[in-house]
Design a protein around this motif. Structure first.
Motif, PDB file in Angstrom:
ATOM      1  N   SER A  28      38.717  38.491  36.370  1.00 37.96           N
ATOM      2  CA  SER A  28      40.101  38.097  36.073  1.00 37.96           C
ATOM      3  C   SER A  28      40.904  37.909  37.366  1.00 37.96           C
ATOM      4  CB  SER A  28      40.778  39.119  35.166  1.00 37.96           C
ATOM      5  OG  SER A  28      40.780  40.396  35.773  1.00 37.96           O
ATOM      6  N   PHE A  32      42.794  34.582  38.585  1.00 41.49           N
ATOM      7  CA  PHE A  32      44.204  34.661  38.961  1.00 41.49           C
ATOM      8  C   PHE A  32      44.432  34.051  40.336  1.00 41.49           C
ATOM      9  CE2 PHE A  32      47.693  37.090  40.983  1.00 41.49           C
ATOM     10  CZ  PHE A  32      48.727  36.648  40.173  1.00 41.49           C
ATOM     11  N   GLU A  36      46.748  30.894  41.707  1.00 41.82           N
ATOM     12  CA  GLU A  36      47.816  31.147  42.677  1.00 41.82           C
ATOM     13  C   GLU A  36      47.645  30.391  43.991  1.00 41.82           C
ATOM     14  OE1 GLU A  36      50.720  33.075  42.475  1.00 41.82           O
ATOM     15  OE2 GLU A  36      50.239  33.000  40.345  1.00 41.82           O
TER      16      GLU A  36
END
Length: 112
Positions: A28, A32, A36
């Motif tokens: 995860s 992420f 980003e």
């Protein structure tokens, strides 16, 4: 797997699980960071699985160094990579070499 091992690997692509294992983080976090940081651009196969290149892994290493080891915020890491990427790469390489030297010295100490 070390960064040097990745460079010498004949594999062209690495799965998200392999990348997460390299950095000892959960998948995860990899997803992420992919959202980003625009420098991470994995390819996707027909099933939609992410396939990361060696360049992506080098970029993850820089992000990991800044965020997890140096304590930068995500915005701070983004700014550092945009404004001073070359210096960041050199510092990350130095930190990696120092870790390798330290682990080697610890092995010698334990062998005595």
């Amino acid at each position: 797997m070390k960064l040097d091992d990745i460079q010498n690997s004949k594999k062209l692509y690495f799965s998200i699980g392999e990348v997460a294992d390299m950095f000892d983080v959960k998948t995860s976090l990899i997803r992420f960071w992919e959202k980003e940081f625009d420098i991470i651009k994995p390819k996707k196969n027909s099933k939609g699985n992410r396939l990361f290149t060696k360049a992506d892994i080098e970029n993850f290493h820089l992000i990991f160094h800044l965020v997890k080891e140096r304590g930068f915020t995500l915005e701070g890491a983004k700014n550092k990579l945009k404004t001073n990427r070359d210096e960041t790469v050199k510092n990350a390489e130095i930190a990696l070499k120092l870790k390798e030297i330290r682990s080697f010295l610890v092995e010698i100490k334990e062998a005595l």
